[in-house]
Design an enzyme around this catalytic site. Structure first.
Site, PDB file in Angstrom:
ATOM      1  N   ARG A  23       0.822  -1.227   0.000  1.00  0.00           N
ATOM      2  CA  ARG A  23       0.000   0.000   0.000  1.00  0.00           C
ATOM      3  C   ARG A  23       0.852   1.271   0.000  1.00  0.00           C
ATOM      4  NH1 ARG A  23      -3.582  -3.004   3.457  1.00  0.00           N
ATOM      5  NH2 ARG A  23      -5.348  -3.677   2.203  1.00  0.00           N
ATOM      6  N   LYS A  45       1.918  12.013 -10.141  1.00  0.00           N
ATOM      7  CA  LYS A  45       0.987  11.167 -10.897  1.00  0.00           C
ATOM      8  C   LYS A  45       1.767   9.979 -11.433  1.00  0.00           C
ATOM      9  CE  LYS A  45      -2.498  14.415 -12.586  1.00  0.00           C
ATOM     10  NZ  LYS A  45      -3.127  14.986 -13.801  1.00  0.00           N
ATOM     11  N   GLU A  87       6.628  21.421 -23.655  1.00  0.00           N
ATOM     12  CA  GLU A  87       6.186  21.541 -22.255  1.00  0.00           C
ATOM     13  C   GLU A  87       6.960  22.651 -21.538  1.00  0.00           C
ATOM     14  OE1 GLU A  87       3.661  20.104 -20.915  1.00  0.00           O
ATOM     15  OE2 GLU A  87       3.301  18.222 -21.994  1.00  0.00           O
ATOM     16  N   GLU A 139      -5.354  17.905  -8.300  1.00  0.00           N
ATOM     17  CA  GLU A 139      -6.032  18.580  -9.402  1.00  0.00           C
ATOM     18  C   GLU A 139      -7.439  19.016  -9.038  1.00  0.00           C
ATOM     19  OE1 GLU A 139      -5.014  16.997 -13.156  1.00  0.00           O
ATOM     20  OE2 GLU A 139      -6.389  18.272 -14.240  1.00  0.00           O
ATOM     21  N   ARG A 143      -3.853  23.032 -10.446  1.00  0.00           N
ATOM     22  CA  ARG A 143      -3.098  22.102 -11.283  1.00  0.00           C
ATOM     23  C   ARG A 143      -3.607  22.069 -12.721  1.00  0.00           C
ATOM     24  NH1 ARG A 143      -0.297  16.534  -9.319  1.00  0.00           N
ATOM     25  NH2 ARG A 143       0.557  15.956 -11.320  1.00  0.00           N
ATOM     26  N   ASN A 147      -2.583  21.933 -17.895  1.00  0.00           N
ATOM     27  CA  ASN A 147      -3.215  21.386 -19.104  1.00  0.00           C
ATOM     28  C   ASN A 147      -3.291  22.400 -20.229  1.00  0.00           C
ATOM     29  OD1 ASN A 147      -3.660  18.888 -17.956  1.00  0.00           O
ATOM     30  ND2 ASN A 147      -5.637  19.499 -17.101  1.00  0.00           N
ATOM     31  N   HIS A 150      -3.366  21.336 -23.792  1.00  0.00           N
ATOM     32  CA  HIS A 150      -3.509  19.878 -23.803  1.00  0.00           C
ATOM     33  C   HIS A 150      -4.872  19.375 -24.266  1.00  0.00           C
ATOM     34  CE1 HIS A 150       0.373  19.923 -21.949  1.00  0.00           C
ATOM     35  NE2 HIS A 150       0.372  18.634 -21.694  1.00  0.00           N
ATOM     36  N   HIS A 154      -4.452  16.336 -26.700  1.00  0.00           N
ATOM     37  CA  HIS A 154      -4.885  14.959 -26.434  1.00  0.00           C
ATOM     38  C   HIS A 154      -5.756  14.433 -27.572  1.00  0.00           C
ATOM     39  CE1 HIS A 154      -4.146  15.502 -21.858  1.00  0.00           C
ATOM     40  NE2 HIS A 154      -3.128  14.908 -22.430  1.00  0.00           N
ATOM     41  N   HIS A 166       3.890  13.371 -27.962  1.00  0.00           N
ATOM     42  CA  HIS A 166       3.044  14.193 -27.098  1.00  0.00           C
ATOM     43  C   HIS A 166       3.407  15.683 -27.231  1.00  0.00           C
ATOM     44  CE1 HIS A 166       0.725  15.455 -23.632  1.00  0.00           C
ATOM     45  NE2 HIS A 166       1.817  15.931 -23.054  1.00  0.00           N
TER      46      HIS A 166
HETATM   47  N1  LIG Z   1       3.064  11.256 -14.661  1.00  0.00           N
HETATM   48  C1  LIG Z   1       2.929  12.354 -15.351  1.00  0.00           C
HETATM   49  O1  LIG Z   1       2.551  13.398 -14.827  1.00  0.00           O
HETATM   50  C2  LIG Z   1       3.272  12.329 -16.795  1.00  0.00           C
HETATM   51  C3  LIG Z   1       3.410  13.520 -17.498  1.00  0.00           C
HETATM   52  C4  LIG Z   1       3.788  13.472 -18.825  1.00  0.00           C
HETATM   53  C5  LIG Z   1       4.012  12.248 -19.434  1.00  0.00           C
HETATM   54  N2  LIG Z   1       3.868  11.093 -18.743  1.00  0.00           N
HETATM   55  C6  LIG Z   1       4.127   9.802 -19.369  1.00  0.00           C
HETATM   56  O2  LIG Z   1       5.495   9.777 -19.788  1.00  0.00           O
HETATM   57  C7  LIG Z   1       5.628   8.974 -20.943  1.00  0.00           C
HETATM   58  C8  LIG Z   1       6.407   9.747 -21.976  1.00  0.00           C
HETATM   59  O3  LIG Z   1       7.702   9.994 -21.488  1.00  0.00           O
HETATM   60  P1  LIG Z   1       8.975  10.013 -22.459  1.00  0.00           P
HETATM   61  O4  LIG Z   1       8.791  11.073 -23.463  1.00  0.00           O
HETATM   62  O5  LIG Z   1      10.165  10.016 -21.587  1.00  0.00           O
HETATM   63  O6  LIG Z   1       8.802   8.679 -23.274  1.00  0.00           O
HETATM   64  P2  LIG Z   1       9.252   7.163 -22.972  1.00  0.00           P
HETATM   65  O7  LIG Z   1       9.401   6.899 -21.538  1.00  0.00           O
HETATM   66  O8  LIG Z   1       8.327   6.327 -23.746  1.00  0.00           O
HETATM   67  O9  LIG Z   1      10.696   7.158 -23.641  1.00  0.00           O
HETATM   68  C9  LIG Z   1      10.823   7.354 -25.043  1.00  0.00           C
HETATM   69  C10 LIG Z   1      11.973   6.514 -25.572  1.00  0.00           C
HETATM   70  O10 LIG Z   1      13.210   7.131 -25.200  1.00  0.00           O
HETATM   71  C11 LIG Z   1      14.070   6.164 -24.597  1.00  0.00           C
HETATM   72  N3  LIG Z   1      14.965   6.902 -23.710  1.00  0.00           N
HETATM   73  C12 LIG Z   1      14.676   7.472 -22.514  1.00  0.00           C
HETATM   74  N4  LIG Z   1      15.749   8.117 -22.044  1.00  0.00           N
HETATM   75  C13 LIG Z   1      16.746   7.950 -22.958  1.00  0.00           C
HETATM   76  C14 LIG Z   1      18.097   8.403 -23.057  1.00  0.00           C
HETATM   77  N5  LIG Z   1      18.635   9.182 -22.111  1.00  0.00           N
HETATM   78  N6  LIG Z   1      18.817   8.040 -24.135  1.00  0.00           N
HETATM   79  C15 LIG Z   1      18.264   7.283 -25.113  1.00  0.00           C
HETATM   80  N7  LIG Z   1      16.997   6.837 -25.095  1.00  0.00           N
HETATM   81  C16 LIG Z   1      16.244   7.166 -24.021  1.00  0.00           C
HETATM   82  C17 LIG Z   1      13.121   5.204 -23.942  1.00  0.00           C
HETATM   83  O11 LIG Z   1      13.722   3.956 -23.706  1.00  0.00           O
HETATM   84  C18 LIG Z   1      12.002   5.109 -24.992  1.00  0.00           C
HETATM   85  O12 LIG Z   1      12.328   4.214 -26.012  1.00  0.00           O
HETATM   86  C19 LIG Z   1       4.246   8.580 -21.376  1.00  0.00           C
HETATM   87  O13 LIG Z   1       3.998   7.258 -20.952  1.00  0.00           O
HETATM   88  C20 LIG Z   1       3.335   9.543 -20.609  1.00  0.00           C
HETATM   89  O14 LIG Z   1       2.083   8.999 -20.353  1.00  0.00           O
HETATM   90  C21 LIG Z   1       3.511  11.116 -17.430  1.00  0.00           C
END
Ligand SMILES: NC(=O)c1ccc[n+]([C@@H]2O[C@H](COP(=O)([O-])OP(=O)(O)OC[C@H]3O[C@@H](n4cnc5c(N)ncnc54)[C@H](O)[C@@H]3O)[C@@H](O)[C@H]2O)c1
Length: 262
Positions: A23, A45, A87, A139, A143, A147, A150, A154, A166
């Protein structure tokens, strides 16, 4: 203690696992992508994306710490780094205009992995997000300003079957939100136009298929961020003055889309 080292997908998963184990155990995010650093790892999140849609499976579980090693950005594909700058620009418009000047002065430095300019942009963006989520973790109000851009973004991502980055979708969404604010009489034309100029200077997309509007509108209506069938947009009343535009008319939404996609 769970430690997640990787992009946003990895840190989201690590946090979600930590939220469920016993938990809730402590976790630390070590984001290695620019999007992870300025967005996903900050804010508590966590979750996994499922075929049913984004943001449906998850938990609020803030990390005990976030460690950003900027050296990891050297291996990130440049196109991914660029997309994440949308962003960063968003943070500049909603809360910290000091982000915009360095990007406008030297867009090439902003996209150069590991540059001093980029370091400052990352630090400032994290501060913006951390400030906002500290005031409103779940949110209930403030918060929502994160968005900005966004709502349309989206919809574009969904229509594209998540094949668009994104950040690219957010870039188009920011230009749209700015034009919407202007058309609604909230935002001055100079600040609205500045959105397109900054994003274009970076090389980010600023428009989307003019014929896609009916599908985009239908998609936005089922976005969980709209209340019932009413659409809510974050707009600006001025630089760093985000507010809400509730239930704008279909005519206004469509005419602004025509304008920005032409
Ligand atoms: N929790 C939140 O508030 C929040 C906010 C925005 C996005 N997200 C989530 O984050 C994800 C997107 O994040 P992202 O853009 O990092 O994409 P990702 O995590 O899918 O990574 C994209 C690619 O880059 C590679 N990668 C990562 N770091 C690297 C590095 N230093 N060198 C080479 N390759 C590398 C990864 O292995 C992957 O293949 C989505 O799943 C989205 O839903 C969450």
């Amino acid at each position: 203690m769970v430690v997640g080292v990787g992009g946003g997908a990895v840190t989201d998963l690590a946090g979600f696992v930590a939220a469920g184990w016993l938990r809730g155990v402590r976790w630390v995010a070590v984001p290695t992508s620019l999007l992870g650093m300025v967005d996903a790892a900050v804010g508590g999140k966590t979750g996994v994306n499922t075929p049913a849609g984004k943001n449906l499976v998850g938990a609020f579980h803030p990390p005990a710490g976030v460690v950003c090693d900027l050296a990891t950005l050297a291996t990130l594909p440049p196109r991914d780094l660029l997309a994440a700058l949308a962003e960063v620009v968003k943070c500049g418009f909603i809360a910290d205009p000091a982000i915009l000047g360095p990007v406008e002065a030297d867009p090439a430095a902003a996209v150069a992995a590991g540059s001093a300019v980029q370091r400052e942009l990352i630090e400032r963006s994290i501060q913006v997000k951390a400030r906002v989520v500290s005031a409103d973790l779940r949110e209930s109000g403030l918060r929502e300003i994160l968005n900005y851009g966004h709502t349309l973004a989206h919809a574009i991502e969904k229509v594209e079957g998540y094949s668009w980055r994104h950040g690219d979708a957010v870039s188009v969404g920011l230009v749209y939100a700015a034009a919407l604010g202007e058309a609604a009489g909230r935002l001055d034309p100079a600040t609205a136009g500045r959105h397109r100029a900054v994003l274009e200077a970076l090389g980010l997309p600023v428009r989307y298929d003019p014929g896609a509007w009916p599908e985009l509108l239908a998609t936005m209506r089922v976005d969980k961020k709209s209340r019932g069938a009413r659409l809510r947009f974050v707009v600006l009343d001025g630089l760093a003055q985000p507010s809400i535009l509730d239930n704008p008319s279909d005519e206004l939404l469509a005419s602004v889309y025509r304008e920005v996609s032409s």
